[in-house]
Write an enzyme that holds these catalytic residues in place. Sequence first.
Site, PDB file in Angstrom:
ATOM      1  N   HIS A  93       0.847  -1.193   0.000  1.00 18.52           N
ATOM      2  CA  HIS A  93       0.000   0.000   0.000  1.00 18.52           C
ATOM      3  C   HIS A  93       0.883   1.244   0.000  1.00 18.52           C
ATOM      4  O   HIS A  93       1.957   1.246   0.594  1.00 18.52           O
ATOM      5  CB  HIS A  93      -0.921  -0.010   1.229  1.00 18.52           C
ATOM      6  N   GLU A  95       0.787   3.892   1.583  1.00 19.01           N
ATOM      7  CA  GLU A  95       1.133   4.386   2.915  1.00 19.01           C
ATOM      8  C   GLU A  95       2.294   3.592   3.500  1.00 19.01           C
ATOM      9  O   GLU A  95       3.137   4.147   4.222  1.00 19.01           O
ATOM     10  CB  GLU A  95      -0.101   4.319   3.819  1.00 19.01           C
ATOM     11  N   GLY A 169      -7.991   9.041  -0.005  1.00 22.14           N
ATOM     12  CA  GLY A 169      -8.446   9.876   1.101  1.00 22.14           C
ATOM     13  C   GLY A 169      -8.584  11.352   0.787  1.00 22.14           C
ATOM     14  O   GLY A 169      -8.810  12.154   1.686  1.00 22.14           O
ATOM     15  N   GLY A 230     -11.190   2.259   1.533  1.00 22.15           N
ATOM     16  CA  GLY A 230     -10.625   2.649   2.814  1.00 22.15           C
ATOM     17  C   GLY A 230     -11.687   3.083   3.799  1.00 22.15           C
ATOM     18  O   GLY A 230     -12.430   2.280   4.341  1.00 22.15           O
ATOM     19  N   GLY A 231     -11.787   4.385   4.020  1.00 18.59           N
ATOM     20  CA  GLY A 231     -12.679   4.929   5.043  1.00 18.59           C
ATOM     21  C   GLY A 231     -14.121   4.494   4.913  1.00 18.59           C
ATOM     22  O   GLY A 231     -14.809   4.283   5.924  1.00 18.59           O
TER      23      GLY A 231
END
Length: 250
Positions: A93, A95, A169, A230-231
């Site tokens: 990923h 991140e 994001g 994700g979120g």
Amino acid sequence: MRRKLAAGNWKMNGLTASLGELQSLASAHPDPLVDILVCPPATLVSAAAQCCATLPIAIGGQDCHAERAGAHTGDISAEMLKDSGACAAILGHSERREHHGETSDMVRAKARAAHAAGLIAVICMGESLAQRDAANTLDIIAAQLALSIPDTSTAENLVIAYEPIWAIGTGKVPTPAQIGEVHDFIRTRLERRFGPGVGRGVRILYGGSVKPDNADTIFRVPNVDGALVGGASLRAEDFSPIIHALSEST
């Protein structure tokens, strides 16, 4: 036909009480037309797997070490994830690549370990905004494909997630044409390297600000076999409409 996949990445979110979201998700999708994978933090993998033992939801991890065992304080091996009830691991990923200095070579080693443990490797790749603006997207993806994916890959143990870094994001989403260009490119490269059987069987997900209000448009793009969310995967009420949209696209 590739069975489509809705994958949720909880990242560093979720406590024991969050497991109730899995029950709610299963209630909304008792007999889903697509595969559902949720990757909670490592502290919840075992409990989530037990919770979903009789539910149509698979559980995965968010990373694994390249070694089976050893003096690696704080790390988790692929075998440990498998032993905890996971069937997959998100690897590479952006991140992790950015904040932990992971290279594509490291991702390949982790994917090889995941395969050896019987896990599906969900390998992420994507370009930065500067790389996109410089028209280097396909070069970046080509390098990540070549270096991140091990030769042990098959249509059953590999999933690719294209996640443009600038869309994660941020609320920004590439156009359908931009998504399609990259997904078509990935498909062609997979077929060239592994042959048509594997190359056409690997699922390619899109990730990056996938929401209920844009999922339908994204899932209409050819070679988009689902999403890494994700979120919006943290709550069943947000993730469920995305799963419905994916089901409608089958």
